[in-house]
Structure formats: C-alpha cells, structure tokens
Scaffold this active site. Structure first.
Site, PDB file in Angstrom:
ATOM      1  N   ARG A  68      -3.365 -60.503  -5.485  1.00 41.83           N
ATOM      2  CA  ARG A  68      -3.654 -60.365  -6.890  1.00 41.83           C
ATOM      3  C   ARG A  68      -3.581 -58.824  -7.067  1.00 41.83           C
ATOM      4  NH1 ARG A  68      -2.645 -64.947  -7.414  1.00 41.83           N
ATOM      5  NH2 ARG A  68      -4.180 -66.607  -7.815  1.00 41.83           N
TER       6      ARG A  68
ATOM      7  N   HIS B 238       5.468 -62.970 -10.497  1.00 37.61           N
ATOM      8  CA  HIS B 238       4.512 -64.025  -9.997  1.00 37.61           C
ATOM      9  C   HIS B 238       4.997 -65.227  -9.462  1.00 37.61           C
ATOM     10  CE1 HIS B 238      -0.301 -64.946  -9.755  1.00 37.61           C
ATOM     11  NE2 HIS B 238       0.486 -65.769  -8.987  1.00 37.61           N
TER      12      HIS B 238
HETATM   13  P1  NAP Z   1      -7.500 -67.941   2.471  1.00 41.74           P
HETATM   14  O1  NAP Z   1      -7.014 -69.141   3.137  1.00 41.74           O
HETATM   15  O2  NAP Z   1      -8.785 -68.021   1.771  1.00 41.74           O
HETATM   16  O3  NAP Z   1      -7.448 -66.514   3.110  1.00 41.74           O
HETATM   17  C1  NAP Z   1      -7.914 -65.324   2.877  1.00 41.74           C
HETATM   18  C2  NAP Z   1      -7.809 -64.166   3.907  1.00 41.74           C
HETATM   19  O4  NAP Z   1      -8.304 -63.087   3.478  1.00 41.74           O
HETATM   20  C3  NAP Z   1      -8.756 -64.693   5.178  1.00 41.74           C
HETATM   21  O5  NAP Z   1      -8.087 -64.366   6.423  1.00 41.74           O
HETATM   22  C4  NAP Z   1      -9.929 -63.952   5.195  1.00 41.74           C
HETATM   23  O6  NAP Z   1     -10.584 -63.646   6.126  1.00 41.74           O
HETATM   24  C5  NAP Z   1      -9.343 -62.684   4.348  1.00 41.74           C
HETATM   25  N1  NAP Z   1     -10.441 -61.923   3.632  1.00 41.74           N
HETATM   26  C6  NAP Z   1     -11.079 -62.183   2.771  1.00 41.74           C
HETATM   27  N2  NAP Z   1     -11.853 -61.182   2.240  1.00 41.74           N
HETATM   28  C7  NAP Z   1     -11.656 -60.163   3.003  1.00 41.74           C
HETATM   29  C8  NAP Z   1     -12.264 -58.948   3.253  1.00 41.74           C
HETATM   30  N3  NAP Z   1     -13.186 -58.461   2.591  1.00 41.74           N
HETATM   31  N4  NAP Z   1     -11.720 -57.986   4.082  1.00 41.74           N
HETATM   32  C9  NAP Z   1     -10.919 -58.619   5.106  1.00 41.74           C
HETATM   33  N5  NAP Z   1     -10.358 -59.885   5.021  1.00 41.74           N
HETATM   34  C10 NAP Z   1     -10.559 -60.731   3.997  1.00 41.74           C
HETATM   35  O7  NAP Z   1      -6.429 -67.736   0.977  1.00 41.74           O
HETATM   36  P2  NAP Z   1      -4.856 -67.872   1.320  1.00 41.74           P
HETATM   37  O8  NAP Z   1      -4.797 -69.373   0.850  1.00 41.74           O
HETATM   38  O9  NAP Z   1      -4.219 -67.401   2.343  1.00 41.74           O
HETATM   39  O10 NAP Z   1      -4.629 -67.134  -0.294  1.00 41.74           O
HETATM   40  C11 NAP Z   1      -4.804 -65.764  -0.282  1.00 41.74           C
HETATM   41  C12 NAP Z   1      -4.534 -65.522  -1.729  1.00 41.74           C
HETATM   42  O11 NAP Z   1      -3.103 -65.363  -2.100  1.00 41.74           O
HETATM   43  C13 NAP Z   1      -5.154 -66.111  -2.861  1.00 41.74           C
HETATM   44  O12 NAP Z   1      -6.487 -65.846  -3.074  1.00 41.74           O
HETATM   45  C14 NAP Z   1      -4.332 -65.931  -3.974  1.00 41.74           C
HETATM   46  O13 NAP Z   1      -4.859 -64.717  -4.646  1.00 41.74           O
HETATM   47  C15 NAP Z   1      -2.959 -65.365  -3.504  1.00 41.74           C
HETATM   48  N6  NAP Z   1      -1.687 -66.437  -3.916  1.00 41.74           N
HETATM   49  C16 NAP Z   1      -0.771 -65.773  -4.587  1.00 41.74           C
HETATM   50  C17 NAP Z   1       0.404 -66.485  -4.844  1.00 41.74           C
HETATM   51  C18 NAP Z   1       1.430 -65.976  -5.648  1.00 41.74           C
HETATM   52  O14 NAP Z   1       2.399 -66.690  -6.063  1.00 41.74           O
HETATM   53  N7  NAP Z   1       1.771 -64.559  -5.505  1.00 41.74           N
HETATM   54  C19 NAP Z   1       0.314 -67.947  -4.475  1.00 41.74           C
HETATM   55  C20 NAP Z   1      -0.852 -68.411  -3.992  1.00 41.74           C
HETATM   56  C21 NAP Z   1      -1.864 -67.605  -3.585  1.00 41.74           C
HETATM   57  P3  NAP Z   1     -11.231 -64.602   7.226  1.00 41.74           P
HETATM   58  O15 NAP Z   1     -10.222 -65.413   7.758  1.00 41.74           O
HETATM   59  O16 NAP Z   1     -11.931 -63.708   8.093  1.00 41.74           O
HETATM   60  O17 NAP Z   1     -12.186 -65.535   6.244  1.00 41.74           O
END
Ligand code: NAP
Length: 312
Positions: A227, A275
């Site tokens: 993001r 995006h």
């Molecule tokens: P997820 O499964 O919720 O994983 C989030 C990861 O970030 C986890 O490993 C979490 O740690 C870590 N995290 C969260 N807060 C943190 C902090 N304060 N310090 C350190 N690590 C932290 O999310 P996801 O499905 O992988 O997706 C991630 C993001 O990708 C989404 O939220 C979205 O914004 C983005 N996204 C972008 C696109 C695009 O097309 N550009 C598409 C889809 C998603 P823990 O494992 O310890 O909980």
C-alpha cells in the site's frame, strides 16, 4: 436471508460476480445493492464487497458479516471501524501465486539491471554491466503472510538469498527471518532489494521513512506491492535523488490513480505500475467466497475474520 453484492466496480464486473456466485450457490439469492428495495435491505445477512461505499453497508441493518473479494481490506477497516460486523478478506492461493510471480519478475528486472539498459538505449550508450548471480543478491520481504510467504518461496527457488520480516518471528527453512525494530535494522543493512508486502496499519503507515530507507545498503532497490502510505514519498524521492536507493518499482500509491502532477511519473529512477501486481481472479476468488458462505450456512460460524485490534 439474501446476500448482496456491494461495490464500486463497473456494472458488468458486478453482474459477473453475482452470476458466478449464484451458479456456485444455487440455493442463495444474491442481489446487487442497487436493486434492493428498502424492505430487501432488511433481509440482507451477508455482503460480498469490492471497494464498497460505507453508507451502503450502513444501510443494511441486519448484516451479519462482510466478505471482501479483495485481499487488502485496510480502507474498509478504517472506514467501517464503527460497524460491529466481522470482515472476511480474500485469501486465495491463486492470488498468492500471481503475487509471487510479480515479485520474482520485478526482482529479475532489478537483478538483471533492466532500468540501466533502458536508460542506455535512451542515450544510445553501449554499456555492459557486471552480471550478478541470484545468490549474490539479498532480497528482503517485509511481511511473510499469505502473499509474502509465496513470494519468499519463489525467490528461494530461483536462487536468491531471501530474508523476511514479520510481526511474529517465523522459522522457515532456507529463509533468514527477523522481527521487531532491531530485527528490521539488522535486515535492512544487508538488503539489495526490499519488497514490501505489509498490510497498511497504524504501525506500518510511514514505516519506510528516511530513517529506515537510509539503513538499506547503498544502491539498494525497492519494490512496493503493498500500500502506498507505507512509504514516506518525499523521503523516498530524496534518497532516489542522492542515489542511495538506485531504483523503485511502485505499484501502489497514496492516491490512485496516480495524479498526473505526481513526481513519480517522471522520476528517472522509478517504475510506475498501475496497481496490477496481483489482481483478484474472479474464477478462483468466486469459488473461495462461495465455499466460505456455504461453510457459514452449515456451521453458523463466520470463516476467519480480520482481527480488528491488529488491523489486518
Ligand atoms: P497477511 O496474510 O495478513 O500478511 C501480513 C504480513 O505482514 C504478516 O506476515 C504479518 O506478520 C506482517 N505484519 C503486519 N504488521 C506488521 C508489523 N507491524 N511489523 C512487521 N510485520 C507485520 O497479508 P497478505 O495477504 O500477505 O497481503 C499483504 C498486503 O498486500 C495486503 O494487506 C494488501 O495491502 C497488499 N496487496 C496488494 C495487492 C496488489 O495488487 N498490489 C494485491 C493484494 C494484496 P505476522 O505473520 O507476524 O502476523
């Protein structure tokens, strides 16, 4: 009780979601929010959403839960903080595969010096840059969740040195894992390519500021597929101008579409993407949403809602 599709998407896309979900859930009535009468709105128990307007969800008084067809739900979490309704986000192995592919593709783009060759061609300059083996390149994933884990796996398979940083420390074979503020300092210092796959939360907003980005190795590269507001834009531009950061591949921005006046568009060390790193796939996503709804009908349990206290 009926289901409503609520979203700011083109009408044909909305109708496609409704048709696919109706085919997969033949016993359910699924209607577009726009087609609901006032009486119908009282019947809606589940909202399937894509970038919904909060007012529309507020207009459904008997809503029990919300299923997003997108993986990132940060905007909804902020805008619907007053609505005590569980939000389920999309966790889709196909989405993870596509994101893993994007991370690998743009990591190769940087490892193989494609921005430099693009500039070389622009200047008609025949300059050969030294080849770097993948195992000489340290790639760090910020976020080891559904998307980060798969990206880490793909990078490892391709021979890169892979590091990861998450909130809770992980143990993953062949990946150097870190957590906490000291862990971030340590990992940034050895990073050649930094990939952000963090959710946007109170803790991650502005995380990649001048202070943190300066801790990267000189000449490091950045990929942001998470993001926009995780990065402090002025700080990144300053570090690109000094050359401390060689190149940034940015797929997400604080304001989207990126305004025409934004300096990123014309910055020589920035690749702007609209995006597109991992769009939701309607085929796989509709069957995951349908399975979650079917499971709820069977058990009465909302499947894996987002944790409001951690913000993701
Ligand atoms: P997820 O499964 O919720 O994983 C989030 C990861 O970030 C986890 O490993 C979490 O740690 C870590 N995290 C969260 N807060 C943190 C902090 N304060 N310090 C350190 N690590 C932290 O999310 P996801 O499905 O992988 O997706 C991630 C993001 O990708 C989404 O939220 C979205 O914004 C983005 N996204 C972008 C696109 C695009 O097309 N550009 C598409 C889809 C998603 P823990 O494992 O310890 O909980």
């Amino acid at each position: 009780m009926a289901i409503s599709f609520v979203g700011q998407v083109p009408e044909d896309e909305r109708d496609d979601w409704i048709k696919r979900l109706s085919d997969l859930l033949p016993g359910e009535t699924i209607r577009a929010f726009e087609d609901l009468s006032e009486a119908d709105k009282h019947e809606i128990e589940i909202a399937v959403v894509a970038n919904p307007e909060p007012a529309k969800l507020e207009a459904l008084p008997n809503l029990k839960w919300i299923h997003s067809v997108w993986a990132g739900v940060e905007r909804m979490m902020a805008e619907l903080s007053h609505l005590d309704v569980p939000i389920v986000r999309l966790v889709d192995p196909e989405l993870s595969r596509v994101m893993g592919e994007a991370v690998l593709a743009w990591t190769y783009y940087l490892q193989r010096d494609m921005p430099k060759y693009r500039d070389g061609q622009k200047n008609k300059a025949w300059i050969q840059h030294a080849y770097k083996y993948p195992w000489e390149v340290n790639v760090t994933l910020l976020g080891l969740g559904a998307l980060g884990m798969e990206a880490a796996r793909r990078l490892k398979e391709a021979g890169f040195q892979v590091n990861g940083w998450s909130r809770n420390l992980k143990e993953i074979d062949g990946i150097s894992c870190h957590c906490g503020t000291d862990g971030l300092t340590e990992v940034l210092g050895k990073t050649d390519i930094l990939v952000s796959l963090l959710p946007l939360t109170a803790q991650t907003r502005g995380l990649l500021s001048k202070e943190r980005l300066s801790q990267l190795k000189s000449g490091a590269n950045l990929i942001n597929f998470a993001r926009g507001p995780i990065i402090v834009d002025e700080d990144l531009i300053m570090l690109l101008d000094t050359g401390h950061i060689a190149h940034a591949v940015l797929d997400v921005f604080a304001v989207e579409p990126l305004p025409e006046t934004d300096p990123y568009w014309s910055h020589p060390s920035v690749t702007v993407l609209p995006h597109i790193s991992a769009p939701s796939d309607i085929n796989s996503a509709s069957s995951i949403v349908a399975d979650n709804i079917a499971s709820y009908r069977k058990t009465g349990e909302v499947p894996g809602a987002v944790d409001r206290s951690s913000g993701y």
